[in-house]
Write a protein that holds these residues in place. Sequence first.
Motif, PDB file in Angstrom:
ATOM      1  N   ALA A 195       0.844  -1.187   0.000  1.00 53.75           N
ATOM      2  CA  ALA A 195       0.000   0.000   0.000  1.00 53.75           C
ATOM      3  C   ALA A 195       0.880   1.238   0.000  1.00 53.75           C
ATOM      4  O   ALA A 195       1.984   1.231   0.559  1.00 53.75           O
ATOM      5  N   LEU A 196       0.383   2.278  -0.650  1.00 56.30           N
ATOM      6  CA  LEU A 196       1.098   3.548  -0.719  1.00 56.30           C
ATOM      7  C   LEU A 196       0.203   4.629  -0.125  1.00 56.30           C
ATOM      8  O   LEU A 196      -0.969   4.750  -0.499  1.00 56.30           O
ATOM      9  N   ALA A 226       5.803  12.414  12.744  1.00 53.90           N
ATOM     10  CA  ALA A 226       4.550  11.691  12.981  1.00 53.90           C
ATOM     11  C   ALA A 226       4.472  10.437  12.121  1.00 53.90           C
ATOM     12  O   ALA A 226       4.023   9.375  12.579  1.00 53.90           O
ATOM     13  N   VAL A 227       4.902  10.538  10.866  1.00 55.93           N
ATOM     14  CA  VAL A 227       4.878   9.379   9.969  1.00 55.93           C
ATOM     15  C   VAL A 227       5.831   8.311  10.466  1.00 55.93           C
ATOM     16  O   VAL A 227       5.503   7.115  10.484  1.00 55.93           O
ATOM     17  N   GLU A 228       7.025   8.709  10.883  1.00 57.18           N
ATOM     18  CA  GLU A 228       8.011   7.731  11.353  1.00 57.18           C
ATOM     19  C   GLU A 228       7.538   7.019  12.616  1.00 57.18           C
ATOM     20  O   GLU A 228       7.755   5.817  12.784  1.00 57.18           O
ATOM     21  N   LYS A 229       6.875   7.754  13.506  1.00 58.11           N
ATOM     22  CA  LYS A 229       6.408   7.151  14.758  1.00 58.11           C
ATOM     23  C   LYS A 229       5.221   6.216  14.547  1.00 58.11           C
ATOM     24  O   LYS A 229       5.031   5.270  15.316  1.00 58.11           O
ATOM     25  N   SER A 230       4.421   6.480  13.529  1.00 62.05           N
ATOM     26  CA  SER A 230       3.143   5.773  13.386  1.00 62.05           C
ATOM     27  C   SER A 230       3.158   4.663  12.353  1.00 62.05           C
ATOM     28  O   SER A 230       2.170   3.942  12.219  1.00 62.05           O
ATOM     29  N   THR A 231       4.243   4.514  11.626  1.00 65.99           N
ATOM     30  CA  THR A 231       4.294   3.475  10.594  1.00 65.99           C
ATOM     31  C   THR A 231       5.167   2.322  11.067  1.00 65.99           C
ATOM     32  O   THR A 231       6.146   2.528  11.791  1.00 65.99           O
ATOM     33  N   LEU A 236       8.697   2.027   4.061  1.00 63.72           N
ATOM     34  CA  LEU A 236       9.664   2.872   3.351  1.00 63.72           C
ATOM     35  C   LEU A 236       9.085   4.267   3.222  1.00 63.72           C
ATOM     36  O   LEU A 236       8.001   4.449   2.676  1.00 63.72           O
ATOM     37  N   ARG A 237       9.795   5.266   3.738  1.00 70.78           N
ATOM     38  CA  ARG A 237       9.313   6.649   3.725  1.00 70.78           C
ATOM     39  C   ARG A 237      10.162   7.490   2.787  1.00 70.78           C
ATOM     40  O   ARG A 237      11.369   7.272   2.658  1.00 70.78           O
ATOM     41  N   ALA A 238       9.535   8.465   2.130  1.00 69.02           N
ATOM     42  CA  ALA A 238      10.248   9.338   1.200  1.00 69.02           C
ATOM     43  C   ALA A 238       9.561  10.699   1.145  1.00 69.02           C
ATOM     44  O   ALA A 238       8.378  10.824   1.474  1.00 69.02           O
ATOM     45  N   ARG A 239      10.306  11.723   0.722  1.00 72.29           N
ATOM     46  CA  ARG A 239       9.701  13.032   0.476  1.00 72.29           C
ATOM     47  C   ARG A 239       9.140  12.999  -0.940  1.00 72.29           C
ATOM     48  O   ARG A 239       9.877  12.866  -1.909  1.00 72.29           O
ATOM     49  N   PHE A 240       7.836  13.148  -1.042  1.00 68.49           N
ATOM     50  CA  PHE A 240       7.147  12.942  -2.319  1.00 68.49           C
ATOM     51  C   PHE A 240       7.003  14.237  -3.099  1.00 68.49           C
ATOM     52  O   PHE A 240       6.880  14.236  -4.316  1.00 68.49           O
ATOM     53  N   GLY A 241       6.985  15.345  -2.420  1.00 68.40           N
ATOM     54  CA  GLY A 241       6.868  16.659  -3.045  1.00 68.40           C
ATOM     55  C   GLY A 241       7.282  17.714  -2.043  1.00 68.40           C
ATOM     56  O   GLY A 241       7.756  17.398  -0.943  1.00 68.40           O
ATOM     57  N   ASP A 242       7.117  18.991  -2.385  1.00 67.68           N
ATOM     58  CA  ASP A 242       7.519  20.055  -1.465  1.00 67.68           C
ATOM     59  C   ASP A 242       6.839  19.918  -0.108  1.00 67.68           C
ATOM     60  O   ASP A 242       7.468  20.135   0.934  1.00 67.68           O
ATOM     61  N   ASP A 243       5.553  19.582  -0.127  1.00 66.03           N
ATOM     62  CA  ASP A 243       4.794  19.501   1.125  1.00 66.03           C
ATOM     63  C   ASP A 243       4.162  18.128   1.321  1.00 66.03           C
ATOM     64  O   ASP A 243       3.137  17.986   1.975  1.00 66.03           O
ATOM     65  N   GLU A 244       4.793  17.098   0.735  1.00 64.40           N
ATOM     66  CA  GLU A 244       4.222  15.750   0.789  1.00 64.40           C
ATOM     67  C   GLU A 244       5.258  14.744   1.270  1.00 64.40           C
ATOM     68  O   GLU A 244       6.418  14.780   0.844  1.00 64.40           O
ATOM     69  N   ILE A 245       4.814  13.858   2.126  1.00 61.34           N
ATOM     70  CA  ILE A 245       5.619  12.729   2.593  1.00 61.34           C
ATOM     71  C   ILE A 245       4.846  11.458   2.274  1.00 61.34           C
ATOM     72  O   ILE A 245       3.636  11.377   2.544  1.00 61.34           O
ATOM     73  N   CYS A 246       5.519  10.484   1.685  1.00 61.19           N
ATOM     74  CA  CYS A 246       4.828   9.230   1.357  1.00 61.19           C
ATOM     75  C   CYS A 246       5.415   8.092   2.181  1.00 61.19           C
ATOM     76  O   CYS A 246       6.557   8.170   2.656  1.00 61.19           O
ATOM     77  N   VAL A 247       4.625   7.056   2.331  1.00 70.73           N
ATOM     78  CA  VAL A 247       5.089   5.862   3.022  1.00 70.73           C
ATOM     79  C   VAL A 247       4.594   4.650   2.244  1.00 70.73           C
ATOM     80  O   VAL A 247       3.436   4.566   1.849  1.00 70.73           O
ATOM     81  N   LEU A 248       5.515   3.732   1.991  1.00 69.37           N
ATOM     82  CA  LEU A 248       5.228   2.492   1.270  1.00 69.37           C
ATOM     83  C   LEU A 248       5.177   1.362   2.282  1.00 69.37           C
ATOM     84  O   LEU A 248       6.114   1.177   3.066  1.00 69.37           O
ATOM     85  N   LEU A 249       4.060   0.617   2.283  1.00 70.01           N
ATOM     86  CA  LEU A 249       3.818  -0.387   3.311  1.00 70.01           C
ATOM     87  C   LEU A 249       3.728  -1.774   2.678  1.00 70.01           C
ATOM     88  O   LEU A 249       2.691  -2.152   2.125  1.00 70.01           O
ATOM     89  N   PRO A 250       4.816  -2.554   2.706  1.00 68.78           N
ATOM     90  CA  PRO A 250       4.777  -3.904   2.134  1.00 68.78           C
ATOM     91  C   PRO A 250       3.778  -4.794   2.863  1.00 68.78           C
ATOM     92  O   PRO A 250       3.539  -4.643   4.066  1.00 68.78           O
TER      93      PRO A 250
END
Length: 317
Positions: A195-196, A226-231, A236-250
């Motif tokens: 899931a992304l 917050a993303v790092e603590k809750s996932t 896998l976390r990455a900066r997706f855009g200027d104001d976006e953070i994404c997380v990839l959940l295998p």
Amino acid sequence: MPSMCFIIMLMRDAAGIAEGLRAGTPEVLAAWRRDRGGIDGDAAGRLVEEVARLLEIFAEFLRSPEPLEGFSREGSTRAMVTKISAIQHDLGRDAVGVIEDYATLRRCVWRFVEGRTDLSTIDGGEVARFLLKLMQAADWVTERGLAEFERIARAQMESDLGRATATDLLTGLPDRELFNRWLLPQAVEDHERLALVVFDLVNFSETVAGGNFQRGREVLLGLVEAVEKSTPEGALRARFGDDEICVLLPATNPEEAYAIAETVLDNLARSPEGPRADAGVAGYPEHGNNPGELVASVLWALKTAKRVGGGGIVVAR
């Protein structure tokens, strides 16, 4: 080393051609080394050893009645090809060089057979079957060798990018180019399900446009925390855009990803001065059969969530 007369005596029928090839492996190998411009050094020596073993497998396959399916020898031939690909990468080969290694080997085998055999004295059907098996085996090795080489080269490039400038300087996360070009495609290849989730900060553009860069930095890093603590571990976390953070959940379905996104937004809401964010969720293979479709789906979901207002979460259709 077998004498020339012995090899010529062998090569009077298709089975004899294969046996002659086995006996003449040193000569074929020497021709291959010469045609490839001379191969010296430790890695080159290992490559020559593996190619010699590959020639023996060629001869064994050509001598047997087995169809092409038997050439893999229950995976042992592929394992050898993987080893050859790793050595080729160590030697600095590119994809063209890999193909040429195998194409040259096939030419050397054929020149050896042609030079030691009067094909007109052998049944035409038998010769045709021999040549077909030779081409099939050579194509099989080339195709798998190139695929393994590209996999090794891609993994190395990912590692190099990770050590270089492919991380976002502010957050320390992989940047969008690394995520889109390497990390997401590799994850789709490695996992049957994932899931992304993409989180988008509310009013970030207005904050930065108003000149409050320090506040923009704070809210972005607040979202990262917050993303790092809750996932979960393995995400896998990455900066997706200027104001976006994404997380990839295998190994995660969209419903589970939605619950994780809720946890992230709840943690943000606990701080009165903390950032607010929207989230889009998409799953593979439910919402996309490839990385491009998956990203398109999650961006659609995020756009819809932003229309709802701060704190919205939408799962792709």
